[in-house]
Write a protein that holds these residues in place. Sequence first.
Motif, mmCIF file in Angstrom:
data_model
loop_
_atom_site.group_PDB
_atom_site.id
_atom_site.type_symbol
_atom_site.label_atom_id
_atom_site.label_comp_id
_atom_site.label_asym_id
_atom_site.label_seq_id
_atom_site.Cartn_x
_atom_site.Cartn_y
_atom_site.Cartn_z
ATOM 1 N N TRP A 154 0.844 -1.198 0.000
ATOM 2 C CA TRP A 154 0.000 0.000 0.000
ATOM 3 C C TRP A 154 0.881 1.250 0.000
ATOM 4 N N TYR A 155 1.791 1.306 0.952
ATOM 5 C CA TYR A 155 2.636 2.491 1.111
ATOM 6 C C TYR A 155 3.531 2.708 -0.115
ATOM 7 N N ALA A 182 1.500 3.653 -3.367
ATOM 8 C CA ALA A 182 0.938 4.999 -3.223
ATOM 9 C C ALA A 182 2.021 6.061 -3.362
ATOM 10 N N ILE A 185 -3.166 1.231 8.743
ATOM 11 C CA ILE A 185 -4.125 1.762 7.773
ATOM 12 C C ILE A 185 -4.573 3.169 8.187
ATOM 13 N N PHE A 233 -1.859 5.480 7.264
ATOM 14 C CA PHE A 233 -1.777 5.599 5.805
ATOM 15 C C PHE A 233 -2.782 6.615 5.270
ATOM 16 N N TRP A 234 -4.048 6.450 5.606
ATOM 17 C CA TRP A 234 -5.087 7.319 5.034
ATOM 18 C C TRP A 234 -5.048 8.730 5.615
ATOM 19 N N THR A 235 -4.723 8.861 6.896
ATOM 20 C CA THR A 235 -4.655 10.213 7.470
ATOM 21 C C THR A 235 -3.440 10.974 6.952
ATOM 22 N N GLN A 236 -2.342 10.274 6.640
ATOM 23 C CA GLN A 236 -1.210 10.974 6.022
ATOM 24 C C GLN A 236 -1.594 11.475 4.629
ATOM 25 N N ILE A 237 -2.306 10.662 3.878
ATOM 26 C CA ILE A 237 -2.756 11.095 2.559
ATOM 27 C C ILE A 237 -3.717 12.286 2.687
ATOM 28 N N LEU A 238 -4.569 12.265 3.685
ATOM 29 C CA LEU A 238 -5.534 13.347 3.873
ATOM 30 C C LEU A 238 -4.862 14.651 4.268
#
Length: 582
Positions: A276-277, A280, A346, A349-354
């Motif tokens: 994932w990381y 991305a 997870i 992962f998503w909060t870093q992208i946000l």
Amino acid sequence: MNESTMSNPGIIITIILLLLPILLGIVIVILKVMGTIRQAKDQQQLEDADKLAEYLGNLSKEEFDKQIVKRKAALDFQLSHQELSGKMPPEDEKGLLHINQPPGLPIVAAKKKALARPHIDPKLSKLIIWYFLSATAWLLFGTTIGEYLGIKFVAPDADHISWLSFGRLRPVHTNSVFWGWASLGMLGLGYYIIPRVSNTKLANLNYGWYTLGLINFAVLIGSICLMAGINNGGGEYREYIWPVMLMFAIGIVLTLINFIQTIARRTTKEIYISNWYIVASIIFAIVITIVAYVPNWQNGLGETIIQGYYMHQGVGMWFMLFTLGIVYYILPQQLNKPIYSYSLGILAFWTQILFYTLIGTHHFVFSSIPWWLQTVAIVGSAGMVIPVIAGTTNFILTFKGAWYKISDSYTLPFFLVGILFYFTGSLQGTAEAFRSANLIWHFTDFTVAHSHLTMYGIICFFLWAGIYAILPRLTGKEAPQITVGAHFWLALIGLLFYTIPLMYGSTLKGLLWMDNKPFIEGVVLMAPYWLWRAIGGSLMWLSHLFFAYNIYQMVATRKEVDIQETAIRKLTDPVTPIQPIT
């Protein structure tokens, strides 16, 4: 430094972050020592009490006197240290024993060797090794340039050659370590991890070689162009002209296709979080490169906004996201236990992208870009607390029950330092984004210290940990432990010498600016802190020489003389010259 400055939230947070690991270590050591002493003392007192009660209940006067004499003789007794071996020299008439010579005083503590791993395709191993070799070469080149630039701060008249001027060499330093060292090091580890966690072969080995050649060629041509004064002129970290950066972009597009095809062929049901990381991060690298180099919006304030976006996404969504994927695979493997929480991974992962995709313009606070956009960047910077704490917690709790393994490993200390700087350096970025702190620190050397605290303290230490863990599996050879230790301590101490004085001096410099003092006063003020910068940078550069030596030790094919085999060959064929045995 006045009272109002010390009450600044950003400065307070930074001071706390710097002191936190030190205070935590001191507290843990004190508690451990106190607990051990208390337990030993209580146990000893209980045993003494039992013995005393028993003696007092059973001894007569005659027995007491006899025991006193016996006890005195026992206390005076000393070992001859030959009780088991005797005084005769060791002999082995039947050839059953291996008689060791007396060991000398060890210089460093012995570490455990890397465990044997499943077979790895020799062709893939060769590709990964060349990625590591190329990355190491660019690390030496880029940091040698950086070492020279650090010297120029204290000796600005060292040369008067245009190609070696500070303005041309500085982007050579940053771009060669970014796109040469860090990028190639990450991709090399990625080419090992992606097939391994997918439990399948790499989809296309040739794509890996094409990427290696394109990126090496891009950094080489880009460095020559920068030294010749040919640059993009579009801002920090995008000084390469577009044809040069296009080669890099094509390389990572090929890598993305290769990795996605490999993951699509996986024999495991789920996609492991490392994939994932890593995937991305490559997608984001392609996006930010396109955004930064397409000229449609590169005018006026639009260029400034794009610069902030590109610069921060390069650090956070290419380097940081990729190396976190590396940690999620190699750290559990080195500890021989699963990652603490898949859910925390997870969440991070998503909060870093946000949040990370919003924070680029916090470098342009108080500029002419819209105030609301500056505020969005500050809010995003504060939101980065969530992925940082989630990721750090996940890594630290993975160590739970396995802290004792650090003393036996030469890779885990690199991971631990990277995790500590991931927490402190990232939250320092959050503190620096606040307007009150930004007013003091920004456009001073504080940002230089912060960038090294993160890019060096996090990215480099994670990459070194990964390379030291993976390369012995590919070559079957390990680096000398003493030079690995020298690399670790020189890099860590050098980084602290580099960053802490710069942060302190830059705070004083920012206060001078706020008091409307002449610019030259800030230059004079920073002179001793620039000296510390040069000293710390020199130690860091020296550590890279040890790292390069370690890579050589793990990669080079050397011939060694086997004494027993050579002696037998001499006896059986005394005419033929004896060659070393591989």
